[in-house]
Design an enzyme around this catalytic site. Sequence first.
Site, mmCIF file in Angstrom:
data_model
loop_
_atom_site.group_PDB
_atom_site.id
_atom_site.type_symbol
_atom_site.label_atom_id
_atom_site.label_comp_id
_atom_site.label_asym_id
_atom_site.label_seq_id
_atom_site.Cartn_x
_atom_site.Cartn_y
_atom_site.Cartn_z
ATOM 1 N N ASN A 7 0.996 -1.266 0.048
ATOM 2 C CA ASN A 7 -0.196 -0.079 0.071
ATOM 3 C C ASN A 7 0.908 1.354 -0.056
ATOM 4 O O ASN A 7 1.380 1.708 1.130
ATOM 5 C CB ASN A 7 -0.858 -0.104 1.210
ATOM 6 C CG ASN A 7 -1.825 0.982 1.528
ATOM 7 O OD1 ASN A 7 -1.700 2.022 0.585
ATOM 8 N ND2 ASN A 7 -2.683 0.851 2.304
ATOM 9 N N ARG A 93 -2.438 -1.674 -3.855
ATOM 10 C CA ARG A 93 -3.505 -0.775 -3.913
ATOM 11 C C ARG A 93 -2.900 0.294 -4.890
ATOM 12 O O ARG A 93 -1.722 0.672 -4.945
ATOM 13 C CB ARG A 93 -3.525 0.086 -2.418
ATOM 14 C CG ARG A 93 -4.138 1.376 -2.629
ATOM 15 C CD ARG A 93 -4.262 1.990 -1.175
ATOM 16 N NE ARG A 93 -5.135 3.275 -1.418
ATOM 17 C CZ ARG A 93 -4.338 4.405 -1.026
ATOM 18 N NH1 ARG A 93 -3.080 4.468 -0.436
ATOM 19 N NH2 ARG A 93 -4.836 5.541 -1.098
ATOM 20 N N HIS A 183 -10.298 7.311 -1.865
ATOM 21 C CA HIS A 183 -10.278 6.627 -0.363
ATOM 22 C C HIS A 183 -11.277 5.640 -0.420
ATOM 23 O O HIS A 183 -11.908 5.144 0.741
ATOM 24 C CB HIS A 183 -10.926 7.748 0.558
ATOM 25 C CG HIS A 183 -9.762 8.633 1.132
ATOM 26 N ND1 HIS A 183 -10.085 10.010 1.698
ATOM 27 C CD2 HIS A 183 -8.287 8.679 1.011
ATOM 28 C CE1 HIS A 183 -9.095 10.357 1.938
ATOM 29 N NE2 HIS A 183 -7.692 9.662 1.763
ATOM 30 N N ARG A 244 -4.114 20.339 1.831
ATOM 31 C CA ARG A 244 -4.988 20.507 0.807
ATOM 32 C C ARG A 244 -6.028 21.614 0.887
ATOM 33 O O ARG A 244 -6.537 21.218 2.186
ATOM 34 C CB ARG A 244 -5.562 19.289 0.111
ATOM 35 C CG ARG A 244 -4.330 18.410 -0.684
ATOM 36 C CD ARG A 244 -4.935 17.286 -1.112
ATOM 37 N NE ARG A 244 -4.132 16.206 -0.486
ATOM 38 C CZ ARG A 244 -4.614 14.999 -0.350
ATOM 39 N NH1 ARG A 244 -5.724 14.498 -1.028
ATOM 40 N NH2 ARG A 244 -3.915 13.923 0.133
ATOM 41 N N GLU A 388 -7.379 -0.738 5.501
ATOM 42 C CA GLU A 388 -7.615 -1.038 3.939
ATOM 43 C C GLU A 388 -7.030 -2.137 3.536
ATOM 44 O O GLU A 388 -7.312 -2.941 2.442
ATOM 45 C CB GLU A 388 -6.784 0.205 3.446
ATOM 46 C CG GLU A 388 -7.537 1.563 3.496
ATOM 47 C CD GLU A 388 -6.622 2.679 2.621
ATOM 48 O OE1 GLU A 388 -5.290 2.592 2.849
ATOM 49 O OE2 GLU A 388 -7.089 3.647 2.174
#
Length: 409
Positions: A7, A93, A183, A244, A388
Amino acid sequence: MNVLIINCGSSTLKFKVMETRHDTPSCHERILAGGIIDRIGGQGEIRFKTEDGEDLREVREVKDYEIASDIMFDWIESIGLMKPGGIEAVGHRVVHGGYRFVEPAIIDDEVIDAIEAMRNIAPLHNDPSLKAIRSARARLGPHFPMVAVFDTAFHCNMPESASRYAIPIELADKHRIRRYGFHGLAHRFMAERYAIITERPLKELRLVTLQLGNGCSATAIDGGRSVDTSMGFTPLEGLMMGTRSGDVDPHLPGFLARHEGVDIEEVEDWLNRRSGLLGVSGHSNDMRELLGKKSKGDLRASLAVEIFCYRAKKQIGAYFAAIGGADAVIFGGGIGENSPEVRARICAGMEWCGLALDEDINAGTIGSENRISKDSARIHVYVIPVDEEAVIVRDTVLCLHIINRHLRR
Ligand code: AMP
């Protein structure tokens, strides 16, 4: 079956070697080993550990993802998991599946080229995973079973009313511009886990999931399907994040470029790397640090936290409108899982719609799965730590299973 899950984030490589006890998607996983290389591109921090406690902790230069992959594979070899009976498959991923990948894909030359071709719409997102995929193939051979699992795939069936921008449709179609959303693995995990905890069929649930970490996004999930999400064509849209900006007036980049005399790439860099919590506080992108500063009276840190929470609250309200209320709101991600203060601020004043936190339970829930709403609340609020890798391993095993069945026919 032992599966290596890789990942890659914007400066990290995380991995787990997981033993899946049954070759079915409902398998139970055991983590044989795992770890993280943080700060790739500089002095990398390496923290690896086996289930028996054997570990590697080091700080050394890790220039790029190829070197990070080499360090990971060398260590996996050193603990004996590269021998026959060791790793039998790899799941990667991949952030952006674009218009092509709506479900997991077995990695071959054609799939690698297709991920590469996505560069025109996602110039930065897939580079780390592509490098990790190439390193893994160099190490294990081109025919070793490997699966790519995409972060955008969960959102690929959003209705057009949510996925389209109100720009000329010819331009949108020509450049494949749509709200892809990101996500996806995290939002899917929270929804599926909530259904398991509450023993209710996912098909009957309306959920609002909040992934609040360094990157932040919210998703409206109806019957197990993402019907709207806050990130869009890129992960810059939506909520305020660590560095961000999230949503701004679309006129702003042009305005700043003209008035500051810089090119548009520079402005994009400001919005991606110098805005959000960092830009408003002028201090840090780290929520923990900002909460500390705020408690000492720092006004800019307070303002950053206030905007962050307000924007998340507004998004929850928007999604209640989109899906007609909700059974639950779920918090995940580093901030969502660990900060009672942020959760309390986001949920404050929402009793009007049946959402009310139990103050004590919220305060005592840090990094663990729990219901944090009052018993009497109509809308549940949960903290669900996101895993995840659990989603990637199930998708990897399922994808290989389907292909094998297909080949046997
Ligand atoms: P992630 O990207 O999911 O690893 O989340 C990183 C974010 O979680 C950073 O802003 C951290 O400051 C924040 N975080 C982690 N632990 C805490 C905590 N105990 N309280 C507040 N924020 C936290």
